[in-house]
Motif scaffolding. Structure first.
Motif, PDB file in Angstrom:
ATOM      1  N   HIS A 756      -9.976  -4.904  12.617  1.00  0.00           N
ATOM      2  CA  HIS A 756      -9.102  -3.766  12.356  1.00  0.00           C
ATOM      3  C   HIS A 756      -7.888  -3.723  13.279  1.00  0.00           C
ATOM      4  CE1 HIS A 756     -12.376  -2.374   9.882  1.00  0.00           C
ATOM      5  NE2 HIS A 756     -13.197  -2.276  10.932  1.00  0.00           N
ATOM      6  N   GLU A 757      -7.792  -4.614  14.235  1.00  0.00           N
ATOM      7  CA  GLU A 757      -6.717  -4.560  15.213  1.00  0.00           C
ATOM      8  C   GLU A 757      -5.731  -5.694  14.990  1.00  0.00           C
ATOM      9  OE1 GLU A 757      -6.132  -4.582  20.091  1.00  0.00           O
ATOM     10  OE2 GLU A 757      -8.099  -4.157  19.187  1.00  0.00           O
ATOM     11  N   PHE A 758      -4.418  -5.340  15.139  1.00  0.00           N
ATOM     12  CA  PHE A 758      -3.358  -6.311  14.923  1.00  0.00           C
ATOM     13  C   PHE A 758      -2.361  -6.238  16.062  1.00  0.00           C
ATOM     14  CE2 PHE A 758      -5.086  -5.368  10.804  1.00  0.00           C
ATOM     15  CZ  PHE A 758      -5.001  -6.541  10.081  1.00  0.00           C
ATOM     16  N   GLN A 759      -1.629  -7.315  16.227  1.00  0.00           N
ATOM     17  CA  GLN A 759      -0.507  -7.359  17.145  1.00  0.00           C
ATOM     18  C   GLN A 759       0.760  -7.611  16.322  1.00  0.00           C
ATOM     19  OE1 GLN A 759      -0.545 -10.472  20.102  1.00  0.00           O
ATOM     20  NE2 GLN A 759       0.932  -9.413  21.420  1.00  0.00           N
ATOM     21  N   VAL A 760       1.754  -6.730  16.529  1.00  0.00           N
ATOM     22  CA  VAL A 760       2.967  -6.781  15.718  1.00  0.00           C
ATOM     23  C   VAL A 760       4.157  -6.927  16.649  1.00  0.00           C
ATOM     24  CG1 VAL A 760       4.367  -5.602  13.989  1.00  0.00           C
ATOM     25  CG2 VAL A 760       1.885  -5.313  13.981  1.00  0.00           C
ATOM     26  N   PHE A 761       5.093  -7.796  16.261  1.00  0.00           N
ATOM     27  CA  PHE A 761       6.346  -7.976  16.986  1.00  0.00           C
ATOM     28  C   PHE A 761       7.477  -7.505  16.083  1.00  0.00           C
ATOM     29  CE2 PHE A 761       3.469 -11.001  18.923  1.00  0.00           C
ATOM     30  CZ  PHE A 761       3.739 -10.877  20.269  1.00  0.00           C
ATOM     31  N   ASP A 762       8.360  -6.701  16.634  1.00  0.00           N
ATOM     32  CA  ASP A 762       9.516  -6.266  15.843  1.00  0.00           C
ATOM     33  C   ASP A 762      10.661  -7.245  16.019  1.00  0.00           C
ATOM     34  OD1 ASP A 762      10.442  -5.777  18.380  1.00  0.00           O
ATOM     35  OD2 ASP A 762      10.581  -3.597  18.156  1.00  0.00           O
ATOM     36  N   ARG A 769       0.533  -2.708  19.470  1.00  0.00           N
ATOM     37  CA  ARG A 769      -0.871  -2.814  19.072  1.00  0.00           C
ATOM     38  C   ARG A 769      -1.141  -1.831  17.951  1.00  0.00           C
ATOM     39  NH1 ARG A 769      -5.192   0.325  20.156  1.00  0.00           N
ATOM     40  NH2 ARG A 769      -7.269  -0.625  20.029  1.00  0.00           N
ATOM     41  N   VAL A 770      -1.742  -2.301  16.860  1.00  0.00           N
ATOM     42  CA  VAL A 770      -1.986  -1.484  15.669  1.00  0.00           C
ATOM     43  C   VAL A 770      -3.471  -1.505  15.352  1.00  0.00           C
ATOM     44  CG1 VAL A 770      -1.496  -1.176  13.211  1.00  0.00           C
ATOM     45  CG2 VAL A 770       0.314  -1.940  14.756  1.00  0.00           C
ATOM     46  N   ASP A 771      -4.037  -0.331  15.082  1.00  0.00           N
ATOM     47  CA  ASP A 771      -5.446  -0.197  14.695  1.00  0.00           C
ATOM     48  C   ASP A 771      -5.487   0.557  13.376  1.00  0.00           C
ATOM     49  OD1 ASP A 771      -8.117   0.248  14.354  1.00  0.00           O
ATOM     50  OD2 ASP A 771      -8.485   0.928  16.399  1.00  0.00           O
ATOM     51  N   ILE A 772      -6.047  -0.068  12.327  1.00  0.00           N
ATOM     52  CA  ILE A 772      -6.112   0.546  10.997  1.00  0.00           C
ATOM     53  C   ILE A 772      -7.565   0.653  10.547  1.00  0.00           C
ATOM     54  CG2 ILE A 772      -3.794  -0.130  10.269  1.00  0.00           C
ATOM     55  CD1 ILE A 772      -5.043  -2.520   8.841  1.00  0.00           C
ATOM     56  N   THR A 773      -8.388   1.240  11.379  1.00  0.00           N
ATOM     57  CA  THR A 773      -9.789   1.431  11.041  1.00  0.00           C
ATOM     58  C   THR A 773      -9.901   2.329   9.819  1.00  0.00           C
ATOM     59  OG1 THR A 773     -10.380   1.229  13.369  1.00  0.00           O
ATOM     60  CG2 THR A 773     -12.019   2.210  11.887  1.00  0.00           C
ATOM     61  N   PRO A 774     -10.601   1.900   8.741  1.00  0.00           N
ATOM     62  CA  PRO A 774     -10.734   2.737   7.541  1.00  0.00           C
ATOM     63  C   PRO A 774     -11.482   4.035   7.851  1.00  0.00           C
ATOM     64  CG  PRO A 774     -11.324   0.453   7.077  1.00  0.00           C
ATOM     65  CD  PRO A 774     -11.198   0.569   8.564  1.00  0.00           C
ATOM     66  N   GLY A 775     -11.083   5.104   7.202  1.00  0.00           N
ATOM     67  CA  GLY A 775     -11.735   6.387   7.385  1.00  0.00           C
ATOM     68  C   GLY A 775     -11.212   7.192   8.542  1.00  0.00           C
ATOM     69  N   SER A 776     -10.258   6.657   9.292  1.00  0.00           N
ATOM     70  CA  SER A 776      -9.687   7.379  10.422  1.00  0.00           C
ATOM     71  C   SER A 776      -8.176   7.210  10.392  1.00  0.00           C
ATOM     72  CB  SER A 776     -10.260   6.871  11.745  1.00  0.00           C
ATOM     73  OG  SER A 776      -9.920   5.501  11.933  1.00  0.00           O
ATOM     74  N   ASN A 777      -7.498   7.921  11.270  1.00  0.00           N
ATOM     75  CA  ASN A 777      -6.052   7.819  11.332  1.00  0.00           C
ATOM     76  C   ASN A 777      -5.628   6.486  11.919  1.00  0.00           C
ATOM     77  OD1 ASN A 777      -5.804  10.431  10.323  1.00  0.00           O
ATOM     78  ND2 ASN A 777      -5.883  11.325  12.381  1.00  0.00           N
ATOM     79  N   SER A 797       3.177  -2.825   7.714  1.00  0.00           N
ATOM     80  CA  SER A 797       3.158  -4.301   7.660  1.00  0.00           C
ATOM     81  C   SER A 797       1.735  -4.832   7.806  1.00  0.00           C
ATOM     82  CB  SER A 797       4.057  -4.876   8.750  1.00  0.00           C
ATOM     83  OG  SER A 797       3.555  -4.550  10.047  1.00  0.00           O
ATOM     84  N   CYS A 798       0.895  -4.164   8.613  1.00  0.00           N
ATOM     85  CA  CYS A 798      -0.494  -4.613   8.781  1.00  0.00           C
ATOM     86  C   CYS A 798      -1.330  -4.337   7.536  1.00  0.00           C
ATOM     87  CB  CYS A 798      -1.110  -3.956  10.004  1.00  0.00           C
ATOM     88  SG  CYS A 798      -0.323  -4.412  11.570  1.00  0.00           S
ATOM     89  N   THR A 799      -1.177  -3.174   6.948  1.00  0.00           N
ATOM     90  CA  THR A 799      -1.939  -2.870   5.725  1.00  0.00           C
ATOM     91  C   THR A 799      -1.542  -3.790   4.585  1.00  0.00           C
ATOM     92  OG1 THR A 799      -0.304  -1.164   5.176  1.00  0.00           O
ATOM     93  CG2 THR A 799      -2.277  -0.460   6.350  1.00  0.00           C
ATOM     94  N   ALA A 800      -0.253  -4.160   4.546  1.00  0.00           N
ATOM     95  CA  ALA A 800       0.172  -5.085   3.494  1.00  0.00           C
ATOM     96  C   ALA A 800      -0.435  -6.462   3.695  1.00  0.00           C
ATOM     97  CB  ALA A 800       1.695  -5.182   3.480  1.00  0.00           C
ATOM     98  N   ALA A 801      -0.671  -6.866   4.938  1.00  0.00           N
ATOM     99  CA  ALA A 801      -1.237  -8.187   5.210  1.00  0.00           C
ATOM    100  C   ALA A 801      -2.677  -8.291   4.732  1.00  0.00           C
ATOM    101  CB  ALA A 801      -1.148  -8.498   6.701  1.00  0.00           C
ATOM    102  N   VAL A 802      -3.430  -7.169   4.754  1.00  0.00           N
ATOM    103  CA  VAL A 802      -4.839  -7.195   4.341  1.00  0.00           C
ATOM    104  C   VAL A 802      -5.026  -6.526   2.984  1.00  0.00           C
ATOM    105  CG1 VAL A 802      -5.680  -7.276   6.702  1.00  0.00           C
ATOM    106  CG2 VAL A 802      -5.264  -5.066   5.614  1.00  0.00           C
ATOM    107  N   ARG A 803      -3.928  -6.286   2.248  1.00  0.00           N
ATOM    108  CA  ARG A 803      -3.965  -5.729   0.913  1.00  0.00           C
ATOM    109  C   ARG A 803      -4.623  -4.346   0.871  1.00  0.00           C
ATOM    110  NH1 ARG A 803      -1.143  -9.524   0.958  1.00  0.00           N
ATOM    111  NH2 ARG A 803      -0.925 -11.157  -0.640  1.00  0.00           N
ATOM    112  N   LEU A 804      -4.268  -3.497   1.822  1.00  0.00           N
ATOM    113  CA  LEU A 804      -4.735  -2.115   1.828  1.00  0.00           C
ATOM    114  C   LEU A 804      -3.554  -1.181   1.553  1.00  0.00           C
ATOM    115  CD1 LEU A 804      -7.109  -2.038   4.951  1.00  0.00           C
ATOM    116  CD2 LEU A 804      -7.753  -2.200   2.527  1.00  0.00           C
ATOM    117  N   SER A 805      -3.861   0.005   1.109  1.00  0.00           N
ATOM    118  CA  SER A 805      -2.816   0.999   0.842  1.00  0.00           C
ATOM    119  C   SER A 805      -2.519   1.783   2.118  1.00  0.00           C
ATOM    120  CB  SER A 805      -3.252   1.964  -0.263  1.00  0.00           C
ATOM    121  OG  SER A 805      -2.297   2.998  -0.429  1.00  0.00           O
ATOM    122  N   HIS A 806      -1.269   1.825   2.470  1.00  0.00           N
ATOM    123  CA  HIS A 806      -0.875   2.591   3.658  1.00  0.00           C
ATOM    124  C   HIS A 806      -0.758   4.085   3.370  1.00  0.00           C
ATOM    125  CE1 HIS A 806       2.782   1.534   1.446  1.00  0.00           C
ATOM    126  NE2 HIS A 806       3.258   2.684   1.875  1.00  0.00           N
TER     127      HIS A 806
END
Length: 900
Positions: A756-762, A769-777, A797-806
């Motif tokens: 659920h954790e990603f590293q993103v560079f702009d 650091r991005v955390d997109i744990t399902p069921g939470s914010n 950008s992280c949700t798009a990489a794992v095909r989830l809806s943001h």
């Protein structure tokens, strides 16, 4: 001895009215004697009457009403059959009998609707305004439109259509249905009318007149030559009551009254930009949208002045008689003086009557006619004016503030916030006389008192008015605080639909206050929320003596006790200025709520502190402070704070002592939902600017109208959004999400660290650091997901990489469903005064007396005392090439001097 034939006195070209005992009253018109044979039928009688009045019986119809003696009184009845005709002939053979005649041209079916439409619209003006007033009913005769008198508009559509229906008994039922479709008036088929029913229904001309007792409110000299208070209060209810005494459609009045707030309503949204509030009176007036019609054009709201004054002209009241004479005198540029005036007579003569060199013998005498049912009739007019001057005089004796107030009463009903300059324009367009600003202001004050009642009466029945609102709109709450002697002190109220709608808004409340105008001093406190579309949502209001500590604490306590949905929200955030009463009240009454400060108000306090420290470029420092508080970028915040330290460390310390979490966006913790100022509530105060000069009940009504208008407009917006596909969020949120999606496309592909954790560079090579744990914010180290309660570009950008809806990480308070539920509850019409409860000490409804804080004499100020927020910002096109800030150049740059 020969018996004389039946003798009649024909009365025509006037208006007939009946009271509840069928006693007739005929106003205006002409009379003519007539004798007919004994054995005349009804048809022959009508033909004889038409010929006597010079009408062709083949082209005209006659409706006859006879006045029959009954004891010492008289009763009127229609003559519709031969039996009634024979009875009238037998009486007319022994004594003179009066016949009221109405003549109508025979119309064909093809032009019936068109002709009636022209007739009704030419002779009738019906007001659609709802006022707060007394409703003591009484029968009032309706005057002849052919006389050209001012008050033809008092005739309502129902009366005319009802008369037409009685006259044309032979027309088909479809014609009545056509009238119903055209004018929205329910008429029964003429064939179903009783043969013995009177021409006029008993309730057709039941109007109401207020009974208001006021000690007067003189605050400004009007410059009038005759500035004595008159009883114009009796005009309040003549134009807005329908046949059954029920108010007209409130939505139509709301649209008419609130049409001027359409543009300003769009500004009632979240705005964190610096704004200079409050503005001056001239700035407010310049920004108020102008009416669709010019103030110099005549409208149907205005009374019609008679072209000529003739003997036997009748008026319902003495005030109407005086208004007609004054208007006629102004138009003809003649003046008069009052010789005698009391409850029984009114005598005037030309002002040049005693002029020895150019004496004018014009004289008019009018009196109260009991024989005609208590109307005022011009008895005699002697002589002609020989003093007419073709050049109008600016200081006309009869153009006083009382006359102007009578003239603008219909306009006040529709436009409560009319300005004195608009009154000046209307008077100049009608009479070619330019009155002074003071006289226009004083006439507006008198007209407001006549339409909305006195301030004393408004306070006296305030609890009854609020009880009526509670009964009409379930869920509405209010609290009136009064002294032991029942003297008004404070009022709190919140409309039921607003309370229910705020449950679906973000848990953010903005508190602000604005002072009241009018006879008594006071302050209007307001608590507003934010809907899903970032729009202002008025929740609760209060009227207190001033913005003091006690009043704010009392207002917050009422919010806590009467609106439980506020105290039950654990994540509540209150945004306001740093008033001592607000700080203490939030700490004691809402201990679990986050009380944060308005950045705009804090900027002004900071500006004063910077000036006291002797820093020259104040605006430069304040701009850095405002940027630091309003940014969501930690790097920009640190840069601004470092620049402030370099200017003077004491300034930085002043900001730190104010608690960074209460005025900065990055340390907010997500309580504000991105809202930094109370600019939206200031915009709502601006809409109510001129309504704040009305009595308290009228002020509450104006607030009610504006909120209802806001509900209607936003419901229309929601319906339009629902018809569009794939719209799960409000319009403004959709725009913001699309912008974030566009920014996410420019971010390089994120690196997945774990499930659920990603590293993103702009694009600037900064790591997040991005955390997109399902069921939470969703969480991002940039902090924007917590601040705005929606995903940032890094999360998208992280949700798009794992095909989830943001979209699942967007707060529910931004959804279209919450937006719809916010405005789901309906407002209802405020009941008329006749349906209000009565004062009853048993249930605690006591008559209230006005508050002690009465305004001093003199013209009231419409803006508060000037402070730093009222100062005009220094606008300059110069941009420094060194620091890229405005207001200076490279040579005078403070940052460059510090570096050197």
């Amino acid at each position: 001895m020969s018996v004389r034939p039946p003798s009649f006195m024909l009365v025509y070209d006037g208006e007939l009215s009946l009271d509840d005992k069928f006693s007739p009253t005929y106003i205006g018109g002409k009379c003519r004697p007539l004798q007919v044979p004994f054995n005349s039928t009804l048809k022959q009688l009508k033909e004889r009457v038409l010929r006597a009045l010079k009408y062709d019986p083949s082209k005209f119809l006659a409706a006859i009403v006879a006045r029959f003696p009954v004891g010492k009184e008289f009763m009127a009845s229609k003559v519709e059959d031969d039996d009634a005709c024979e009875f009238a002939l037998s009486l007319a053979a022994t004594e003179l009998l009066i016949l009221y005649v109405e003549v109508e041209e025979i119309r064909t079916e093809c032009n019936f609707d068109e002709d009636n439409s022209t007739q009704i619209h030419d002779s009738v003006v019906v007001e659609h305004a709802d006022e707060l007033r007394d409703t003591t009913d009484r029968s009032i005769p309706v005057r002849n439109a052919n006389l050209g008198y001012a008050s033809r508009k008092y005739i309502v559509n129902y009366i005319i259509c009802h008369k037409l229906c009685n006259r044309f008994l032979k027309l088909r039922e479809c014609q009545c249905r056509s009238i119903h479709e055209t004018y929205g008036i329910n008429l029964s088929c003429p064939s179903t009318q009783s043969q013995h029913s009177p021409i006029f229904g008993l309730n057709d001309i039941r109007l109401s007149t207020p009974t208001i007792d006021d000690e007067g409110y003189e605050t400004m000299s009007s410059g009038s030559s005759d500035d004595v208070e008159e009883d114009v209060d009796e005009l309040v209810n003549d134009e807005n009551v329908n046949i059954n005494g029920v108010k007209d459609n409130i939505n139509e009045f709301i649209r008419e009254y609130c049409v001027r707030t359409d543009n300003t309503e769009e500004q009632m949204t979240v705005n964190n930009e610096y704004a200079e509030f409050p503005k001056s009176t001239r700035q407010w007036n310049a920004e108020v949208p102008s009416e669709s019609r010019s103030i110099h054009s005549l409208t149907n709201d205005e009374y019609v002045i008679p072209n000529e004054l003739v003997e036997h002209m009748c008026f319902r009241r003495k005030s109407e008689l005086k208004f007609a004479i004054q208007g006629w005198s102004i138009i003809n540029n003649v003046q008069f003086v009052v010789v005698a005036s009391n409850r029984q007579k009114f005598t005037i003569e030309c002002i040049q009557h005693d002029n020895l060199t150019a004496k004018c013998h014009w004289r008019l005498h009018a009196s109260l006619s009991k024989r005609l049912g208590g109307v005022w009739k011009i008895a005699t007019i002697k002589g002609q004016h020989t003093c007419t001057n073709p050049i109008l005089q600016a200081g006309h004796r009869q153009c006083n503030s009382q006359f102007i107030s009578f003239f603008i009463i219909p306009t006040i009903r529709k436009q409560m916030d009319i300005k004195p300059r608009e009154i000046i324009g209307r008077v100049e367009a009608k009479f070619n006389i330019k009155v002074s600003y003071m006289k226009a202001w004083d006439s507006r004050r008198k007209a407001i008192k006549s339409v909305f009642g006195s301030w004393e009466e408004s306070y006296r029945s305030l609890n009854l008015f609020m009880e009526a609102i509670v009964a009409a709109m379930p869920g509405t709450v209010y609290k009136i605080q009064s002294s032991s002697t029942q003297r008004f002190q404070r009022l709190f109220w919140a409309f039921g639909p607003s309370i229910n709608g705020w449950k679906y808004c973000r848990p953010v409340l903005s508190l602000d206050g604005t002072f009241l105008l009018g006879k008594y001093r006071g302050t209007l406190l307001i608590a507003v929320g934010l809907d899903a579309n970032n729009g202002l949502f008025p929740l609760a209001f209060g009227i207190v003596e001033s913005e003091c500590n006690e009043s704010w604490i009392w207002f917050l306590r009422m919010l806590h006790e009467l609106v439980p949905s506020i105290s039950s929200r654990s994540d509540l955030c209150i945004i306001s200025d740093r008033h001592a009463g607000l700080v203490r009240g939030c700490r004691e009454i809402f201990p679990s709520a986050a009380h944060h400060h308005c950045l705009r108000h804090l900027r002004e306090n900071f500006k004063k502190a910077v000036r006291q420290m002797g820093i020259s470029d104040v605006e430069f420092v304040c701009q850095k402070m405002y940027t630091a508080g309003n940014t969501d970028d930690p790097d920009l915040f640190n840069q601004m704070m470092v620049d402030i330290i370099k200017i003077k460390p004491e300034i930085h310390q002043w900001l730190v002592e104010r608690d960074l979490s209460k005025w900065t966006l990055i340390f907010d913790g997500g309580f504000r939902y991105g809202v930094m100022t109370t600019n939206a509530s200031e915009a709502f105060n601006g809409i109510l600017k001129r309504a704040r000069g009305l009595p308290v009940q009228a002020l509450i009504t104006a607030i009610y109208y504006n909120i209802v208008r806001m509900f209607i407009r936003r419901l229309e917006m929601i319906i339009a959004e629902e018809h569009q596909s794939n719209n799960f969020f409000s319009a403004r949120v959709q725009v913001k999400i699309r912008k974030l999606e566009s920014d996410a496309r420019r971010i390089p592909e994120p690196t997945r660290v774990n499930l659920h954790e990603f590293q993103v560079f702009d694009m600037s090579s900064r790591s997040y650091r991005v955390d997109i744990t399902p069921g939470s914010n969703s969480l991002c180290s940039c902090g924007r997901t917590i601040i705005y309660h929606m995903p940032c570009a890094h999360v998208i950008s992280c949700t798009a990489a794992v095909r989830l809806s943001h979209l699942e990480y967007v707060s529910e308070f931004y959804t279209l469903n919450n937006f719809k539920m916010t405005y789901a509850d309906e407002f209802h019409t405020i009941p008329d005064k006749q349906f209000w409860p009565i004062h009853d000490p048993v249930v605690g409804l006591y008559p209230l007396t006005p508050p002690n804080f009465r305004r001093r004499s003199g013209r009231p100020k419409s803006t508060r005392y000037r402070n730093t927020m009222d100062e005009r910002r220094h606008e300059s096109s110069r941009v420094c090439s060194h620091c890229h800030m405005t207001g200076h150049n490279k040579t005078t740059c403070p940052a460059r001097r510090r570096n050197h």
